[in-house]
Design an enzyme around this catalytic site. Structure first.
Site, PDB file in Angstrom:
ATOM      1  CE  LYS A 175      -2.697   3.223   1.563  1.00  0.00           C
ATOM      2  NZ  LYS A 175      -1.799   4.328   1.245  1.00  0.00           N
ATOM      3  N   GLY A 227       5.673   4.483   9.170  1.00  0.00           N
ATOM      4  CA  GLY A 227       4.877   5.700   9.189  1.00  0.00           C
ATOM      5  C   GLY A 227       4.905   6.333  10.569  1.00  0.00           C
ATOM      6  CB  SER A 228       2.934   9.057  11.954  1.00  0.00           C
ATOM      7  OG  SER A 228       1.615   8.597  11.750  1.00  0.00           O
ATOM      8  CB  THR A 231      -0.543   5.757  11.170  1.00  0.00           C
ATOM      9  OG1 THR A 231      -0.836   7.111  10.850  1.00  0.00           O
ATOM     10  CG2 THR A 231      -1.245   4.860  10.183  1.00  0.00           C
ATOM     11  N   GLY A 232       0.659   4.017  13.551  1.00  0.00           N
ATOM     12  CA  GLY A 232       1.159   2.726  14.053  1.00  0.00           C
ATOM     13  C   GLY A 232       0.279   2.192  15.179  1.00  0.00           C
ATOM     14  CD  GLU A 250      11.885   0.253  11.117  1.00  0.00           C
ATOM     15  OE1 GLU A 250      12.181   1.264  11.778  1.00  0.00           O
ATOM     16  OE2 GLU A 250      12.630  -0.726  11.003  1.00  0.00           O
ATOM     17  CB  CYS A 285      12.154   8.114  10.150  1.00  0.00           C
ATOM     18  SG  CYS A 285      13.280   7.017   9.261  1.00  0.00           S
ATOM     19  CD  GLU A 386       8.406  12.165  13.178  1.00  0.00           C
ATOM     20  OE1 GLU A 386       7.228  11.771  13.175  1.00  0.00           O
ATOM     21  OE2 GLU A 386       9.329  11.543  12.619  1.00  0.00           O
TER      22      GLU A 386
HETATM   23  P1  NAD Z   1       1.409   8.115   8.062  1.00  0.00           P
HETATM   24  O1  NAD Z   1       1.411   7.334   9.315  1.00  0.00           O
HETATM   25  O2  NAD Z   1       0.482   9.250   7.940  1.00  0.00           O
HETATM   26  O3  NAD Z   1       1.094   7.173   6.797  1.00  0.00           O
HETATM   27  C1  NAD Z   1       1.926   6.080   6.460  1.00  0.00           C
HETATM   28  C2  NAD Z   1       1.143   5.091   5.608  1.00  0.00           C
HETATM   29  O4  NAD Z   1       0.062   4.570   6.396  1.00  0.00           O
HETATM   30  C3  NAD Z   1       0.497   5.699   4.359  1.00  0.00           C
HETATM   31  O5  NAD Z   1       0.587   4.771   3.293  1.00  0.00           O
HETATM   32  C4  NAD Z   1      -0.954   5.868   4.782  1.00  0.00           C
HETATM   33  O6  NAD Z   1      -1.844   5.834   3.693  1.00  0.00           O
HETATM   34  C5  NAD Z   1      -1.149   4.658   5.681  1.00  0.00           C
HETATM   35  N1  NAD Z   1      -2.241   4.773   6.661  1.00  0.00           N
HETATM   36  C6  NAD Z   1      -2.730   5.904   7.234  1.00  0.00           C
HETATM   37  N2  NAD Z   1      -3.726   5.594   8.106  1.00  0.00           N
HETATM   38  C7  NAD Z   1      -3.855   4.245   8.073  1.00  0.00           C
HETATM   39  C8  NAD Z   1      -4.706   3.322   8.762  1.00  0.00           C
HETATM   40  N3  NAD Z   1      -5.607   3.727   9.647  1.00  0.00           N
HETATM   41  N4  NAD Z   1      -4.568   2.006   8.500  1.00  0.00           N
HETATM   42  C9  NAD Z   1      -3.639   1.571   7.616  1.00  0.00           C
HETATM   43  N5  NAD Z   1      -2.811   2.389   6.928  1.00  0.00           N
HETATM   44  C10 NAD Z   1      -2.911   3.717   7.164  1.00  0.00           C
HETATM   45  O7  NAD Z   1       2.910   8.572   7.846  1.00  0.00           O
HETATM   46  P2  NAD Z   1       3.494   9.528   6.718  1.00  0.00           P
HETATM   47  O8  NAD Z   1       3.054  10.925   7.021  1.00  0.00           O
HETATM   48  O9  NAD Z   1       3.264   8.960   5.377  1.00  0.00           O
HETATM   49  O10 NAD Z   1       5.059   9.396   7.002  1.00  0.00           O
HETATM   50  C11 NAD Z   1       5.722  10.137   7.966  1.00  0.00           C
HETATM   51  C12 NAD Z   1       5.991   9.324   9.204  1.00  0.00           C
HETATM   52  O11 NAD Z   1       6.678   8.125   8.862  1.00  0.00           O
HETATM   53  C13 NAD Z   1       6.904  10.064  10.169  1.00  0.00           C
HETATM   54  O12 NAD Z   1       6.429   9.908  11.474  1.00  0.00           O
HETATM   55  C14 NAD Z   1       8.239   9.373   9.975  1.00  0.00           C
HETATM   56  O13 NAD Z   1       9.121   9.480  11.070  1.00  0.00           O
HETATM   57  C15 NAD Z   1       7.813   7.966   9.727  1.00  0.00           C
HETATM   58  N6  NAD Z   1       8.861   7.204   9.059  1.00  0.00           N
HETATM   59  C16 NAD Z   1       9.510   6.247   9.778  1.00  0.00           C
HETATM   60  C17 NAD Z   1      10.558   5.532   9.192  1.00  0.00           C
HETATM   61  C18 NAD Z   1      11.319   4.495   9.965  1.00  0.00           C
HETATM   62  O14 NAD Z   1      12.041   3.733   9.348  1.00  0.00           O
HETATM   63  N7  NAD Z   1      11.197   4.430  11.270  1.00  0.00           N
HETATM   64  C19 NAD Z   1      10.918   5.801   7.876  1.00  0.00           C
HETATM   65  C20 NAD Z   1      10.225   6.787   7.177  1.00  0.00           C
HETATM   66  C21 NAD Z   1       9.191   7.483   7.768  1.00  0.00           C
END
Ligand code: NAD
Length: 483
Positions: A175, A227-228, A231-232, A250, A285, A386
């Site tokens: 996704k 992701g964030s 969301t995690g 992550e 990140c 963050e």
């Molecule tokens: P996000 O959490 O908004 O979205 C990430 C993904 O999750 C997207 O594909 C989004 O469509 C999907 N998503 C959103 N809500 C969801 C749900 N309820 N169920 C399932 N999937 C869902 O994050 P973002 O804004 O795309 O990315 C930024 C974040 O990612 C920052 O917090 C950054 O630190 C983190 N990040 C972490 C790493 C790492 O390796 N630790 C690497 C890159 C980015």
């Protein structure tokens, strides 16, 4: 004016629109022009993909390791052939600058090749538990893996994070992030040509719709998310409402860089500016967005950081001379502007930046200047939350205890950078700092084969290296009675 790119999803080896026929627009963040349309996938599409993936996985898990490796290498070779096309689209769609983004496609290819070579490490073990049995363990794939990725490095994450699950014998549903999914359209074409139907499925659309449907599907036992933190947490909760799932996360970071008194201020300032990853607007990140400088160097380092930051060239991300582009989306820009306001309210000292860059070319699009705040403390919102943007918070410290206290004062624990030539100080800090990935006299680099991931709320599990490969297997223990 750019042509509008229409992409398709990949389900069961076919390039398809969403069953609903709905699409989402993709905007160029530098201009706010519509540059693409992606299918808005939903549960119907995800259900189809899971059926296809379940069938394909059974056959794939029975193939030789050498065959899986050959197919991954074939994908890598096709990506290499189309690297320039992917790069251009990715830069237009993300706003990240072209010179640095070239490395993203290269890294995706390297990681595919790395895991292709690692397949024979999917080993179990023998255990001398009794004389009457042969006791051994096997590693088996989970089945269908759901792989959800963020907007900052869409193609690099899609390529590099499909390698380990596939090598371990799983099928996968990817996704991509809704704001930057165009490059996934090219990956869909490559996977259709090079892999068995249904083995890789790519579903675009909203996270709360397509992403949620993947998370909640009972046949998807293994979920991997980048992701964030919010969301995690939502994913962990949604997954737990359905069935028992292995979820790896992550998540975000608010990473500290500690500058000790023995470091040359020029070296420290150069490292600090580079570690902010302004080439993708700080949207990384692993960016060291908290700079902790010993009081003896504080003024000197601060002065040099400001000078270097003000020299950064902001402009069209497709121009090789640009060192910084626009934020990825309106939402990201709003977030940065919000945090700049909180910094003023909380009493931080603005040293440079803090607003949209001047000039007609920056009136449209999601532009923000690289920004530095001094005299930040952990209690301030920019001191511990963050931002995921081009805002560096600078802290002052007197002794090592204070530096460690500040470094560990957030909910995160992703990366940390320690700058000193004092081996004892460095070793003490390595032990005391809460972070899953630590550089001593370094920053940002991910080194192939080394495990990456966060402590605290920065995550769960480790990706990259052999740990990622093994995390896509579960152990079956066997007791073979000997007569
Ligand atoms: P996000 O959490 O908004 O979205 C990430 C993904 O999750 C997207 O594909 C989004 O469509 C999907 N998503 C959103 N809500 C969801 C749900 N309820 N169920 C399932 N999937 C869902 O994050 P973002 O804004 O795309 O990315 C930024 C974040 O990612 C920052 O917090 C950054 O630190 C983190 N990040 C972490 C790493 C790492 O390796 N630790 C690497 C890159 C980015």
């Amino acid at each position: 004016m750019t042509d509008v790119q229409t992409t398709l999803m990949l389900i069961d080896g076919e390039l398809v629109e969403a069953a609903s026929g709905k699409t989402l627009d993709s905007l160029n963040p530098a201009t706010e022009e519509v540059i693409g349309r992606i299918p808005a996938g939903d549960k119907v599409d995800v259900d189809r993909a899971v059926v296809a993936a379940t069938r394909a996985q059974l056959e794939w898990a029975n193939t030789e390791i050498s065959h899986r490796a050959e197919r991954l290498r074939a994908v890598a070779a096709r990506v290499a052939e189309r690297a320039e096309e992917i790069l251009r689209l990715e830069v237009l769609d993300t706003g990240n600058t072209i010179t640095k983004m070239r490395g993203d496609v290269g890294m995706g290819i390297k990681v595919l090749e790395y895991y292709a070579g690692l397949g024979l490490e999917l080993k179990g073990s023998t255990i001398p538990a009794s004389q009457s049995n042969l006791h051994f363990s096997l590693r088996e794939p989970y089945g269908v893996v759901g792989r959800i990725i963020p907007f900052n490095h869409p193609i690099m994450f899609a390529l590099s994070r499909m390698a380990a699950p596939l090598m371990a014998g799983n099928a996968i549903i990817i996704k991509p992030p809704e704001s930057s999914s165009l490059s996934a359209g090219i990956l869909a074409e490559i996977c259709r040509d090079e892999l068995p139907p249904g083995l890789v499925n790519i579903i675009t659309g909203l996270g709360t719709v397509a992403g949620d449907a993947i998370v909640r599907h009972p046949e998807v036992k293994r979920l991997a998310f980048i992701g964030s933190v919010p969301t995690g947490l939502a994913i962990q909760k949604a997954a737990a409402e359905v069935s028992v799932k292995h979820v790896s996360l992550e998540l975000g970071g608010k990473n500290p860089m500690l500058i000790f008194p023995d470091i040359d201020p020029e070296v420290a300032a150069t490292a600090a500016v580079s570690a902010m990853n302004f080439a993708w607007q700080g949207q990384s990140c692993g960016s060291c967005s908290r700079l902790l400088v010993h009081e003896s160097l504080y003024d000197e380092v601060l002065k040099r950081i400001v000078e270097k930051t003000e020299r950064l060239v902001i402009g069209d991300p497709l121009d090789p001379d640009s060192q910084m582009g626009p934020m990825n989306s309106r939402m990201q820009l709003d977030k940065v502007e919000h945090y700049v306001r909180t910094a003023h309210e909380d009493g931080a000292r603005l040293m440079t930046g803090g607003e949209r860059p001047p000039g007609a070319q920056f009136e449209r699009g999601y532009w923000h200047q690289p920004t530095i705040f001094a005299d930040v403390t952990p209690e301030m919102r920019i001191g511990h939350e963050e931002i995921f943007g081009p805002v560096l918070s600078v802290f002052r410290w007197k002794d090592e205890d204070e530096a460690i206290r500040i470094a560990n004062s957030t909910e995160y624990g992703l990366t940390a950078a320690i700058w000193t030539n004092d081996l004892n100080a460095a070793t003490r800090c390595i032990r005391r700092i809460k972070a899953g990935y630590v550089w001593v006299n370094g920053f940002s680099a991910h080194h192939l084969g080394t495990p990456f991931g966060g402590m605290g709320n920065s995550g769960l599990g480790r990706e990259e290296g052999i740990e990622e490969l093994l995390s896509y297997t579960e152990t079956k223990t066997v007791h073979l009675a000997l007569n």
